[in-house]
Design a protein around this motif. Sequence first.
Motif, PDB file in Angstrom:
ATOM      1  N   UNK A   1     -21.397  12.375   5.826  1.00 19.09           N
ATOM      2  CA  UNK A   1     -23.280  12.860   5.552  1.00 19.09           C
ATOM      3  C   UNK A   1     -23.306  12.202   4.461  1.00 19.09           C
ATOM      4  N   UNK A   2     -24.280  11.496   4.129  1.00 20.81           N
ATOM      5  CA  UNK A   2     -24.377  11.377   2.797  1.00 20.81           C
ATOM      6  C   UNK A   2     -26.026  10.875   2.806  1.00 20.81           C
ATOM      7  N   UNK A   3     -26.346  10.829   1.343  1.00 20.23           N
ATOM      8  CA  UNK A   3     -27.967  10.212   0.958  1.00 20.23           C
ATOM      9  C   UNK A   3     -28.621   8.642   1.634  1.00 20.23           C
ATOM     10  N   UNK A   4     -27.697   7.988   2.351  1.00 19.31           N
ATOM     11  CA  UNK A   4     -27.592   6.951   3.192  1.00 19.31           C
ATOM     12  C   UNK A   4     -27.129   7.544   4.008  1.00 19.31           C
ATOM     13  N   UNK A   5     -26.341   8.344   5.024  1.00 23.85           N
ATOM     14  CA  UNK A   5     -26.633   8.189   6.401  1.00 23.85           C
ATOM     15  C   UNK A   5     -26.311   9.902   6.889  1.00 23.85           C
ATOM     16  N   UNK A   6     -27.747  10.185   6.970  1.00 22.44           N
ATOM     17  CA  UNK A   6     -28.328  11.369   7.520  1.00 22.44           C
ATOM     18  C   UNK A   6     -28.986  11.174   9.111  1.00 22.44           C
ATOM     19  N   UNK A   7     -28.156  10.588   9.598  1.00 22.61           N
ATOM     20  CA  UNK A   7     -28.133  10.786  11.232  1.00 22.61           C
ATOM     21  C   UNK A   7     -27.581  11.803  11.859  1.00 22.61           C
ATOM     22  N   UNK A   8     -26.872  12.701  11.278  1.00 21.53           N
ATOM     23  CA  UNK A   8     -26.394  14.068  11.583  1.00 21.53           C
ATOM     24  C   UNK A   8     -27.706  14.840  11.951  1.00 21.53           C
TER      25      UNK A   8
ATOM     26  N   UNK B   1     -19.656   4.554  -4.150  1.00 22.10           N
ATOM     27  CA  UNK B   1     -20.826   3.639  -4.560  1.00 22.10           C
ATOM     28  C   UNK B   1     -21.893   4.554  -4.892  1.00 22.10           C
ATOM     29  N   UNK B   2     -22.538   5.662  -4.810  1.00 17.57           N
ATOM     30  CA  UNK B   2     -22.786   6.610  -4.909  1.00 17.57           C
ATOM     31  C   UNK B   2     -22.860   6.948  -5.734  1.00 17.57           C
ATOM     32  N   UNK B   3     -21.961   6.875  -7.138  1.00 15.68           N
ATOM     33  CA  UNK B   3     -21.804   6.971  -8.717  1.00 15.68           C
ATOM     34  C   UNK B   3     -22.020   5.877  -9.645  1.00 15.68           C
TER      35      UNK B   3
ATOM     36  N   UNK C   1     -25.829  13.887  -6.967  1.00 15.89           N
ATOM     37  CA  UNK C   1     -25.487  13.411  -6.145  1.00 15.89           C
ATOM     38  C   UNK C   1     -24.681  14.625  -4.671  1.00 15.89           C
ATOM     39  N   UNK C   2     -23.810  14.867  -5.722  1.00 16.78           N
ATOM     40  CA  UNK C   2     -22.693  15.908  -5.001  1.00 16.78           C
ATOM     41  C   UNK C   2     -23.935  17.828  -4.570  1.00 16.78           C
TER      42      UNK C   2
END
Length: 328
Positions: free
Chosen positions: A195-202, A227-229, A278-279
């Motif tokens: 789960x991340x800003x780029x993967x929110x499918x859940x 990558x998001x750093x 981001x965290x």
Amino acid sequence: MEYRKLGYTDIDVSVITYGSFAIGGTMWAGTEKGEARQAILASIDHGVTTLDTAPFYGLGLSEELIGDTISGMDRSRIQILTKFGMVWDGSNNGRGDFMFDIEQDGKTYPVYKFASKENVIKEAEESLQRLRTDYLDLLQLHWFDSTTPVDETMEALQRLIDQGKIRAAGVSNYDKGQMLEAQQTIRLASNQVPYSMLKRGIEAEVIPTAVENGIGIIAYSPLERGLLTGKFFNGNALKSTDHRNGYFAQFDLQRVQTFLEEIEPVAFDKGVTLSQLVLKWTTLQPGISVVLAGARNKEQAVSNARAIDIQLSTEELAYINEQLDVLV
């Protein structure tokens, strides 16, 4: 640091949890053991009481590093989360779902998803030895194994709970249907999912199902493996054996870079890094119990832990989400 109960359990976990995939070295172009130990200690010193690992990370090395580092500490103050079900040592005799071949120290190992009753017990005992402890706070099935009945795997986990060798059982990379099937045999404490800003499918099915059933969500790769750093866009080259050379290819890197440039002023105004921003954003998302943050050295560990202290206003969160809407 902030702490939350993990799912239905009484296990208090630090919202920022130490993720130890990278310190294992496998797929990460190696590791520096001394720096890894310093990263673990620095995390604990800054309130990160929860450590997440797996046998596959370094083919046992990650667990060993954690076990050696925390040896002699008050075990009741530290929560150890580990996994099972990625078999590379041939003990599965070709059974299970083949995943891929992995190379380490000049050798090639075929890796299988395998979760038979015997393997659950075997791997749990091996993890206890490597981690130098007599119990695990959470034992998670690393990946779904289609060749083993779900109830067989879950019954083995319940047996370990009954024996006092684990406090709770969880899964990883499970979808909605798989979670509900497992729940018919055992009460799950958590599901560890990307789960991340780029993967929110859940957000569509997994999180609502977890919340409804008292299952905690452990979010992994919130920084998309660095990558998001933003460092990747500032000339930080990756070694040829680093798996991220291929991993990053799934993203539209130009759009990601533009997004980071748009939210960087928010981080700058607060005197924090992009990774910390981001965290913090990730910890605030509905249904997320734990956010895993990897660190290969002391500086990264301290930075991750301090991310929890950031205060984001409603307006700042709205701005970040607006930029995300443009990105996706």
